[in-house]
Design a protein around this motif. Structure first.
Motif, PDB file in Angstrom:
ATOM      1  N   ARG A   3     -15.924   0.558  -1.932  1.00  0.00           N
ATOM      2  CA  ARG A   3     -14.391   0.211  -1.426  1.00  0.00           C
ATOM      3  C   ARG A   3     -13.701  -0.251  -2.782  1.00  0.00           C
ATOM      4  O   ARG A   3     -12.365  -0.300  -2.464  1.00  0.00           O
ATOM      5  CB  ARG A   3     -14.517  -1.245  -0.319  1.00  0.00           C
ATOM      6  CG  ARG A   3     -15.080  -0.409   0.976  1.00  0.00           C
ATOM      7  CD  ARG A   3     -15.490  -1.762   1.912  1.00  0.00           C
ATOM      8  NE  ARG A   3     -14.493  -2.605   2.006  1.00  0.00           N
ATOM      9  CZ  ARG A   3     -14.461  -3.802   2.586  1.00  0.00           C
ATOM     10  NH1 ARG A   3     -15.765  -4.185   3.073  1.00  0.00           N
ATOM     11  NH2 ARG A   3     -13.892  -4.680   2.833  1.00  0.00           N
ATOM     12  N   ILE A   4     -14.258  -0.545  -3.831  1.00  0.00           N
ATOM     13  CA  ILE A   4     -13.535  -0.801  -5.009  1.00  0.00           C
ATOM     14  C   ILE A   4     -14.352  -0.067  -6.179  1.00  0.00           C
ATOM     15  O   ILE A   4     -15.510  -0.490  -6.251  1.00  0.00           O
ATOM     16  CB  ILE A   4     -12.991  -2.448  -5.229  1.00  0.00           C
ATOM     17  CG1 ILE A   4     -12.553  -3.060  -4.320  1.00  0.00           C
ATOM     18  CG2 ILE A   4     -12.423  -2.438  -6.630  1.00  0.00           C
ATOM     19  CD1 ILE A   4     -12.349  -4.483  -4.332  1.00  0.00           C
ATOM     20  N   GLU A  15      -8.785   9.489  -4.031  1.00  0.00           N
ATOM     21  CA  GLU A  15      -7.333   9.128  -3.797  1.00  0.00           C
ATOM     22  C   GLU A  15      -7.022   8.111  -2.801  1.00  0.00           C
ATOM     23  O   GLU A  15      -6.377   7.074  -2.926  1.00  0.00           O
ATOM     24  CB  GLU A  15      -6.740  10.366  -3.093  1.00  0.00           C
ATOM     25  CG  GLU A  15      -4.959  10.397  -2.909  1.00  0.00           C
ATOM     26  CD  GLU A  15      -4.695   9.500  -2.109  1.00  0.00           C
ATOM     27  OE1 GLU A  15      -5.205   9.147  -0.753  1.00  0.00           O
ATOM     28  OE2 GLU A  15      -3.593   8.894  -2.136  1.00  0.00           O
ATOM     29  N   ARG A  16      -8.350   7.941  -1.681  1.00  0.00           N
ATOM     30  CA  ARG A  16      -8.134   6.784  -0.482  1.00  0.00           C
ATOM     31  C   ARG A  16      -8.615   5.534  -1.317  1.00  0.00           C
ATOM     32  O   ARG A  16      -7.975   4.343  -1.052  1.00  0.00           O
ATOM     33  CB  ARG A  16      -8.906   7.203   0.456  1.00  0.00           C
ATOM     34  CG  ARG A  16      -9.266   5.858   1.763  1.00  0.00           C
ATOM     35  CD  ARG A  16     -10.252   6.597   2.788  1.00  0.00           C
ATOM     36  NE  ARG A  16     -11.635   7.055   2.219  1.00  0.00           N
ATOM     37  CZ  ARG A  16     -12.565   6.004   1.867  1.00  0.00           C
ATOM     38  NH1 ARG A  16     -12.332   4.755   1.956  1.00  0.00           N
ATOM     39  NH2 ARG A  16     -13.903   6.411   1.349  1.00  0.00           N
ATOM     40  N   ASP A  28      -6.154   4.395  -4.152  1.00  0.00           N
ATOM     41  CA  ASP A  28      -4.759   4.373  -3.827  1.00  0.00           C
ATOM     42  C   ASP A  28      -3.908   5.052  -4.676  1.00  0.00           C
ATOM     43  O   ASP A  28      -3.106   4.559  -5.319  1.00  0.00           O
ATOM     44  CB  ASP A  28      -4.243   2.904  -3.533  1.00  0.00           C
ATOM     45  CG  ASP A  28      -2.960   2.845  -2.565  1.00  0.00           C
ATOM     46  OD1 ASP A  28      -2.584   3.574  -1.981  1.00  0.00           O
ATOM     47  OD2 ASP A  28      -2.248   1.667  -2.605  1.00  0.00           O
TER      48      ASP A  28
END
Lengths: 163, 116
Positions: A76-77, A104-105, A108
Motif C-alpha cells: 500500500r506504500i 501508478e495506483r 499516485d
C-alpha cells in the motif's frame, strides 16, 4: 454658397495606419501574454512532479513501506529501507515485480512515468521505464546504503518521473 | 477613430480579464493539489514509520485568498475550496481527528493515525 470640407473624414490614410499599428500592438501583447501563461503552466506542472518525486523518494529511503513486510501483491506504500536509508534488495525485487498499473495506483503517479535506479558498487537495479521523448523530467537522488546478498555498500537511489 | 480604439481596447481587455480569471483558478487548483499531496505524504509517512512516530506539519492558511477544508476518507485526501476539489491518494483508511489549515500534528498510535 455651400462648401464641402474634407477635414474630419473618418477613413483617412492616417486613420488606417494608426488602426493597423494599434491592432498589431494589441496582438503582440496577446501573444506575449499567452507565451508567459504557457511557460507558467509548464513550470507549475514541473513543480507538481518535483514534489511527487520528492515524496516517493522520501518514503522509499526513510521507511520500510506499508505493511512493513509488503509484497508486490499486498503493498500500500512503497518503502524500501529498514532501518532508515538502508535499502533492502528483497523489497527492490518486489517493486520490480509490480506492474506499471500497480505502481501508478500505489504511488499516485498521476499519468507520469516512473523510473528507479539504485546503484552501489557492483549492485545495480532498475525498475520502470527510463525517460524517452519526454517533455518534462524530474529527478530526485538520495544517498543510501544497499543491503543485498553478500553486499552492504554505499550507493545512490534515483527516482525519475517523466511525461 | 476614438470610438474604434475604445471598442478594440475594451474587447481585448475583456479577453485578458477572462484569461486572468482562468489563470488564477488554475493556480489555485495546482496549489490545492500541492496541499492534498502534502497531507497524503504526511499520513503515508506516519503509517509506514510505524507506531510511536509523531511529526508536526503546517498547511497554508488559505488557497490564494480562498479558505479551504481538508477531508480524509478511505484512502483519499480531498481538499475543497469554493465548489472545487483536489484529490490525492493515501494508504490511510481513516484518521482520528481532523486535518486543518495551519499547524497539525500526526501520530501513529498502535497503527492508527491521530491528527490534532
Amino acid at each position: 454658397m455651400i462648401s464641402v470640407s474634407t477635414k474630419g473624414q473618418v477613413f483617412s490614410t492616417d486613420f488606417l495606419i494608426s488602426a493597423f499599428v494599434f491592432i498589431v500592438l494589441l496582438n503582440i501583447a496577446a501573444f506575449t501574454y499567452n507565451l508567459a501563461y504557457e511557460q507558467q503552466s509548464r513550470l507549475d506542472r514541473q513543480r507538481v512532479m518535483d514534489r511527487k518525486a520528492f515524496n516517493i523518494a522520501s518514503l522509499m529511503v526513510r521507511t520500510p513501506g506499508y505493511p512493513s513486510n509488503w509484497t508486490n501483491e499486498t503493498v500500500r506504500i512503497v518503502g524500501l529501507s529498514e532501518p532508515d536509508h538502508v535499502v533492502q534488495d528483497a523489497k527492490v525485487q518486489e517493486l520490480k515485480e509490480m506492474t506499471p498499473a500497480e505502481r501508478e495506483r500505489v504511488m499516485d503517479l498521476d499519468a507520469s512515468e516512473f523510473f528507479l535506479n539504485i546503484s552501489a558498487g557492483s549492485y545495480a537495479e532498475t525498475a520502470g521505464a527510463p525517460p524517452s521523448d519526454a517533455d518534462t523530467v524530474v529527478v530526485d537522488r538520495r544517498s543510501v546504503i544497499v543491503n543485498a546478498t553478500n553486499l552492504l555498500d554505499r550507493g545512490t537511489l534515483t527516482v525519475i518521473l517523466w511525461r | 477613430m476614438l470610438s474604434f480604439v475604445m471598442l478594440a481596447f475594451t474587447g481585448f481587455y475583456a479577453l485578458f480579464a477572462q484569461q486572468q480569471v482562468q489563470v488564477m483558478e488554475e493556480q489555485r487548483a495546482t496549489f490545492a493539489e500541492a496541499v492534498a499531496d502534502k497531507v497524503a505524504f504526511e499520513l503515508d509517512l506516519a503509517l509506514s514509520e510505524g507506531p510511536g512516530f509523531a511529526r508536526n506539519f503546517t498547511l497554508p492558511g488559505r488557497i490564494g485568498t480562498v479558505p479551504y477544508a481538508v477531508n480524509v476518507s478511505t484512502r483519499t485526501v480531498v481538499v475543497r475550496w469554493r465548489d472545487r476539489r483536489a484529490v490525492a491518494r493515501t494508504a490511510a483508511t481513516s484518521i482520528d481527528g481532523n486535518v486543518t489549515p495551519g499547524d497539525n500534528r500526526v501520530e501513529n498510535v498502535g497503527g492508527d493515525l491521530r491528527v490534532d
